[in-house]
Write an enzyme that holds these catalytic residues in place. Structure first.
Site, PDB file in Angstrom:
ATOM      1  N   GLY A  36       0.844  -1.210   0.000  1.00 42.03           N
ATOM      2  CA  GLY A  36       0.000   0.000   0.000  1.00 42.03           C
ATOM      3  C   GLY A  36       0.868   1.244   0.000  1.00 42.03           C
ATOM      4  O   GLY A  36       0.673   2.169  -0.804  1.00 42.03           O
ATOM      5  N   HIS A  37       1.853   1.262   0.901  1.00 35.94           N
ATOM      6  CA  HIS A  37       2.772   2.405   0.944  1.00 35.94           C
ATOM      7  C   HIS A  37       3.561   2.505  -0.369  1.00 35.94           C
ATOM      8  O   HIS A  37       3.772   3.595  -0.901  1.00 35.94           O
ATOM      9  CB  HIS A  37       3.775   2.243   2.088  1.00 35.94           C
ATOM     10  CG  HIS A  37       3.158   2.156   3.459  1.00 35.94           C
ATOM     11  ND1 HIS A  37       3.182   1.011   4.213  1.00 35.94           N
ATOM     12  CD2 HIS A  37       2.507   3.079   4.207  1.00 35.94           C
ATOM     13  CE1 HIS A  37       2.586   1.222   5.374  1.00 35.94           C
ATOM     14  NE2 HIS A  37       2.158   2.471   5.401  1.00 35.94           N
ATOM     15  N   GLN A 149      -6.399   6.126  -0.090  1.00 31.85           N
ATOM     16  CA  GLN A 149      -7.849   6.185   0.073  1.00 31.85           C
ATOM     17  C   GLN A 149      -8.300   5.322   1.252  1.00 31.85           C
ATOM     18  O   GLN A 149      -9.365   5.535   1.819  1.00 31.85           O
ATOM     19  CB  GLN A 149      -8.522   5.719  -1.227  1.00 31.85           C
ATOM     20  CG  GLN A 149     -10.040   5.706  -1.179  1.00 31.85           C
ATOM     21  CD  GLN A 149     -10.611   7.068  -0.850  1.00 31.85           C
ATOM     22  OE1 GLN A 149     -10.261   8.063  -1.469  1.00 31.85           O
ATOM     23  NE2 GLN A 149     -11.483   7.121   0.155  1.00 31.85           N
ATOM     24  N   GLN A 154      -8.996  10.570   6.964  1.00 30.88           N
ATOM     25  CA  GLN A 154      -7.738  11.332   6.954  1.00 30.88           C
ATOM     26  C   GLN A 154      -7.632  12.168   5.676  1.00 30.88           C
ATOM     27  O   GLN A 154      -7.202  13.329   5.710  1.00 30.88           O
ATOM     28  CB  GLN A 154      -6.567  10.359   7.046  1.00 30.88           C
ATOM     29  CG  GLN A 154      -5.211  10.993   6.861  1.00 30.88           C
ATOM     30  CD  GLN A 154      -4.083  10.045   7.216  1.00 30.88           C
ATOM     31  OE1 GLN A 154      -3.769   9.870   8.383  1.00 30.88           O
ATOM     32  NE2 GLN A 154      -3.482   9.410   6.237  1.00 30.88           N
TER      33      GLN A 154
HETATM   34  P1  AMP Z   1       0.401   4.733   7.707  1.00 33.39           P
HETATM   35  O1  AMP Z   1       1.828   4.313   7.664  1.00 33.39           O
HETATM   36  O2  AMP Z   1      -0.541   3.651   8.121  1.00 33.39           O
HETATM   37  O3  AMP Z   1       0.205   6.027   8.441  1.00 33.39           O
HETATM   38  O4  AMP Z   1       0.008   5.031   6.199  1.00 33.39           O
HETATM   39  C1  AMP Z   1       0.758   5.930   5.426  1.00 33.39           C
HETATM   40  C2  AMP Z   1       0.021   6.198   4.156  1.00 33.39           C
HETATM   41  O5  AMP Z   1      -0.165   4.972   3.444  1.00 33.39           O
HETATM   42  C3  AMP Z   1      -1.393   6.789   4.388  1.00 33.39           C
HETATM   43  O6  AMP Z   1      -1.641   7.781   3.426  1.00 33.39           O
HETATM   44  C4  AMP Z   1      -2.271   5.594   4.190  1.00 33.39           C
HETATM   45  O7  AMP Z   1      -3.572   5.935   3.769  1.00 33.39           O
HETATM   46  C5  AMP Z   1      -1.525   4.840   3.102  1.00 33.39           C
HETATM   47  N1  AMP Z   1      -1.925   3.440   3.093  1.00 33.39           N
HETATM   48  C6  AMP Z   1      -1.928   2.578   4.137  1.00 33.39           C
HETATM   49  N2  AMP Z   1      -2.425   1.382   3.761  1.00 33.39           N
HETATM   50  C7  AMP Z   1      -2.750   1.501   2.449  1.00 33.39           C
HETATM   51  C8  AMP Z   1      -3.328   0.624   1.485  1.00 33.39           C
HETATM   52  N3  AMP Z   1      -3.671  -0.628   1.789  1.00 33.39           N
HETATM   53  N4  AMP Z   1      -3.520   1.078   0.229  1.00 33.39           N
HETATM   54  C9  AMP Z   1      -3.184   2.361  -0.102  1.00 33.39           C
HETATM   55  N5  AMP Z   1      -2.643   3.241   0.770  1.00 33.39           N
HETATM   56  C10 AMP Z   1      -2.433   2.817   2.022  1.00 33.39           C
END
Ligand code: AMP
Length: 297
Positions: A36-37, A149, A154
């Protein structure tokens, strides 16, 4: 790939990019990186000359008793994943670098939108998010910043923030990346036991089943109740929220004219999971509204 732990180091590296006229895409994360990241990194690389990723588990967005202490910190593995991506700069500050005890306390608050959905369940969470993202924008001065998304509330909060503060950053939103079976990737999925991982699958499936039933004439109050009832009945779930709301205001909607965000949060054991589907109006023909799922705007 240059790794910076201090604001000064990052600013020096950023100045080199600025001098050569390069645009910068920023991907803010808390680490424990997954596909995702990486999808955000790849979007940034496709639209910007250089990409910076921040890795910072931000203490101010966790309430006492939440998982700040046990949040996965996998810095070396994160760097290994990033090696094969097109990343120029990694910014990984310490909490003291970001919040020096000597600095006056300043909070960025979006009181209305920031108190809805996750903001209602996690009071103060979006103050922490908005404050740290503002600071990261000031430190990194990106042209564009990339968010998932998956964290739909957020996205709404940060879009409102840049609009209200006239922040010169283009907020880009990328689609949710899922495991092959449909579960949205999340750093928190690693908390799940094998049984909970199986139970968690009901979250995307129930959201999908409700999204499929939505048509322009739908009774949204009834569908909202049905979403909550299904999530409540799912094995191992404790419902946090179930919502069908406007994607920007996060307020309940009674019409689909401006699209819809179908979002939910559940607890599976000790793990809180969120997921959502966005329906975007794509065309109006003969007064009929066509909806498409999952598109990033
Ligand atoms: P986090 O490290 O959980 O704070 O996430 C960092 C960024 O990655 C944020 O913009 C999240 O929305 C994005 N993110 C986390 N998981 C996913 C995913 N499965 N698909 C797309 N973006 C993601």
């Amino acid at each position: 790939m240059q790794i910076c732990h201090t604001i000064r180091e990052f600013r020096e590296a950023r100045a080199v990019l600025t001098r050569s006229g390069k645009t910068l895409g920023l991907v803010p994360t808390m680490g424990a990186l997954h596909e995702g990241h990486l999808s955000l990194v790849r979007s940034a690389a496709s639209e910007c000359d250089a990409v910076a990723i921040t890795i910072f588990v931000n203490p101010t967005q966790f309430a006492p008793g939440e998982d700040f202490d046990r949040y996965p910190r996998t810095f070396e593995a994160d760097l290994a994943l990033l090696q094969s991506e097109n990343v120029a700069l990694v910014f990984a500050p310490s909490p003291a670098e970001m919040y020096p005890p000597s600095a006056p306390q300043v909070i960025v608050d979006i009181p209305e939108i920031g108190a809805r959905l996750d903001g209602a369940s996690r009071p103060g969470h979006f103050r922490g998010v908005a404050t740290v993202v503002s600071k990261l924008f000031n430190i990194t001065t990106p042209d564009r910043a990339y968010f998932g998304q998956k964290d739909a509330a957020q996205v709404a909060v940060l879009r409102a923030m840049v609009r209200a503060l006239d922040t010169p950053v283009d907020v880009r939103v990328c689609p949710t990346v899922r495991d092959v079976d449909g579960l949205a990737l999340s750093s928190r999925n690693r908390y799940l036991s094998a049984l909970e991982r199986t139970q968690a699958l009901a979250l995307p499936r129930i959201l999908e089943s409700v999204a499929e039933r939505i048509t322009p004439g739908s009774d949204l109050a009834m569908l909202r109740a049905s979403l909550a009832a299904k999530l409540n009945a799912a094995d191992g779930f404790t419902l946090d929220y179930a919502a069908i709301v406007h994607p920007d205001t996060l307020l309940p909607i009674s019409s689909l004219d401006e699209g819809a965000l179908i979002a939910a949060a559940v607890h599976v054991g000790k793990t809180r999971l969120i997921d959502n589907i966005v329906l975007t109006p794509v065309a109006r023909e003969h007064e009929e509204l066509t909806l498409t799922a999952g598109a990033a705007r």
